[in-house]
Design a protein around this motif. Structure first.
Motif, PDB file in Angstrom:
ATOM      1  N   ARG A  78      27.164   5.915  28.677  1.00  0.00           N
ATOM      2  CA  ARG A  78      27.952   6.232  29.137  1.00  0.00           C
ATOM      3  C   ARG A  78      29.640   6.653  28.302  1.00  0.00           C
ATOM      4  N   TRP A  79      29.610   4.700  27.553  1.00  0.00           N
ATOM      5  CA  TRP A  79      30.546   4.720  26.312  1.00  0.00           C
ATOM      6  C   TRP A  79      30.183   5.256  24.988  1.00  0.00           C
ATOM      7  N   TYR A  80      29.209   5.234  24.817  1.00  0.00           N
ATOM      8  CA  TYR A  80      28.738   6.741  23.636  1.00  0.00           C
ATOM      9  C   TYR A  80      28.302   7.617  23.715  1.00  0.00           C
ATOM     10  N   PHE A  81      28.629   8.443  24.855  1.00  0.00           N
ATOM     11  CA  PHE A  81      28.769   9.681  24.924  1.00  0.00           C
ATOM     12  C   PHE A  81      29.866  10.064  25.504  1.00  0.00           C
ATOM     13  N   ARG A  82      30.701   9.240  25.618  1.00  0.00           N
ATOM     14  CA  ARG A  82      32.152  10.102  25.230  1.00  0.00           C
ATOM     15  C   ARG A  82      32.751   9.827  24.529  1.00  0.00           C
ATOM     16  N   VAL A  83      32.204   7.821  23.611  1.00  0.00           N
ATOM     17  CA  VAL A  83      32.701   8.273  21.966  1.00  0.00           C
ATOM     18  C   VAL A  83      32.551   9.794  21.326  1.00  0.00           C
ATOM     19  N   GLY A  84      31.670  10.072  21.941  1.00  0.00           N
ATOM     20  CA  GLY A  84      30.794  11.444  20.950  1.00  0.00           C
ATOM     21  C   GLY A  84      31.793  12.659  21.161  1.00  0.00           C
ATOM     22  N   PHE A  85      32.054  12.775  21.995  1.00  0.00           N
ATOM     23  CA  PHE A  85      33.482  13.721  21.650  1.00  0.00           C
ATOM     24  C   PHE A  85      34.782  13.467  21.164  1.00  0.00           C
ATOM     25  N   ALA A  86      34.714  12.389  20.469  1.00  0.00           N
ATOM     26  CA  ALA A  86      35.656  12.171  19.542  1.00  0.00           C
ATOM     27  C   ALA A  86      35.552  12.365  18.310  1.00  0.00           C
ATOM     28  N   LEU A  87      34.870  14.020  17.913  1.00  0.00           N
ATOM     29  CA  LEU A  87      34.341  14.444  16.838  1.00  0.00           C
ATOM     30  C   LEU A  87      33.604  13.585  15.821  1.00  0.00           C
ATOM     31  N   LEU A  88      32.538  12.585  17.257  1.00  0.00           N
ATOM     32  CA  LEU A  88      31.292  11.907  16.817  1.00  0.00           C
ATOM     33  C   LEU A  88      30.074  12.213  16.859  1.00  0.00           C
ATOM     34  N   ASN A  99      21.234   8.394  35.669  1.00  0.00           N
ATOM     35  CA  ASN A  99      22.374   8.378  35.186  1.00  0.00           C
ATOM     36  C   ASN A  99      22.529   8.407  33.766  1.00  0.00           C
ATOM     37  N   ILE A 100      21.736   7.024  33.360  1.00  0.00           N
ATOM     38  CA  ILE A 100      21.062   7.055  31.401  1.00  0.00           C
ATOM     39  C   ILE A 100      20.206   8.463  30.940  1.00  0.00           C
ATOM     40  N   LYS A 101      18.870   9.490  31.851  1.00  0.00           N
ATOM     41  CA  LYS A 101      18.684  10.424  31.721  1.00  0.00           C
ATOM     42  C   LYS A 101      19.850  11.407  31.287  1.00  0.00           C
ATOM     43  N   LYS A 102      20.642  11.056  32.331  1.00  0.00           N
ATOM     44  CA  LYS A 102      21.247  12.979  31.926  1.00  0.00           C
ATOM     45  C   LYS A 102      22.203  12.659  30.979  1.00  0.00           C
ATOM     46  N   TYR A 103      23.025  11.551  30.904  1.00  0.00           N
ATOM     47  CA  TYR A 103      23.732  10.947  29.345  1.00  0.00           C
ATOM     48  C   TYR A 103      22.829  11.306  28.202  1.00  0.00           C
ATOM     49  N   VAL A 104      21.746  10.908  28.058  1.00  0.00           N
ATOM     50  CA  VAL A 104      20.771  10.784  27.443  1.00  0.00           C
ATOM     51  C   VAL A 104      20.820  13.090  26.733  1.00  0.00           C
ATOM     52  N   ILE A 105      19.980  13.249  27.307  1.00  0.00           N
ATOM     53  CA  ILE A 105      19.828  14.850  27.420  1.00  0.00           C
ATOM     54  C   ILE A 105      21.112  15.507  26.755  1.00  0.00           C
ATOM     55  N   MET A 106      22.310  14.972  27.570  1.00  0.00           N
ATOM     56  CA  MET A 106      23.520  15.884  27.314  1.00  0.00           C
ATOM     57  C   MET A 106      23.775  15.197  25.310  1.00  0.00           C
ATOM     58  N   SER A 107      23.759  14.118  25.451  1.00  0.00           N
ATOM     59  CA  SER A 107      23.449  13.734  23.872  1.00  0.00           C
ATOM     60  C   SER A 107      23.429  14.069  23.526  1.00  0.00           C
ATOM     61  N   ALA A 108      21.340  14.184  23.504  1.00  0.00           N
ATOM     62  CA  ALA A 108      20.968  15.076  22.586  1.00  0.00           C
ATOM     63  C   ALA A 108      21.325  16.711  22.446  1.00  0.00           C
ATOM     64  N   ILE A 109      21.722  17.427  23.355  1.00  0.00           N
ATOM     65  CA  ILE A 109      22.101  18.660  23.267  1.00  0.00           C
ATOM     66  C   ILE A 109      23.255  18.899  22.132  1.00  0.00           C
ATOM     67  N   GLY A 110      24.221  17.944  22.987  1.00  0.00           N
ATOM     68  CA  GLY A 110      25.535  18.008  21.819  1.00  0.00           C
ATOM     69  C   GLY A 110      25.731  17.842  20.427  1.00  0.00           C
TER      70      GLY A 110
END
Length: 101
Positions: free
Chosen positions: A16-26, A52-63
């Motif tokens: 979750r933390w890595y997913f949220r950090v990605g929104f800082a244009l990273l 929940n991990i699966k959800k964040y992994v999928i959203m991270s891959a899409i982003g």
């Protein structure tokens, strides 16, 4: 870090933390998140936090994929049109090629 030694709650927190950090244009962080937690999300026996991990992994891959497509599109457009854009292209260029009209 060896994820097999980390408790499931901590895995979810990190993902979750890595997913949220990605929104800082990273978008690179999203790529790392998707790769690092892929096995936890899709190949491990089911556990409570896995959904929940699966959800964040999928959203991270899409982003990450969206960022890659946008970046590749911009780079291609700029490289093909740099000379014809004239002074505007010079202003947004970090390095101005010498000898190019």
């Amino acid at each position: 870090m060896d994820l097999s030694k980390v408790p499931n709650e901590k895995k979810l927190y990190l993902c979750r933390w890595y997913f949220r950090v990605g929104f800082a244009l990273l978008p690179f962080v999203w790529t790392v998140n998707a790769i690092w937690f892929f096995n936890e999300a899709f190949r491990k026996p089911e556990y409570e936090e896995q959904k929940n991990i699966k959800k964040y992994v999928i959203m991270s891959a899409i982003g990450s994929s969206i960022w890659f497509v946008l970046l590749a599109t911009w780079i291609t457009t700029f490289q093909l049109n740099r000379a014809s854009w004239g002074e505007f292209a010079d202003h947004i260029s970090f390095i101005i090629p010498v000898g190019t009209p």
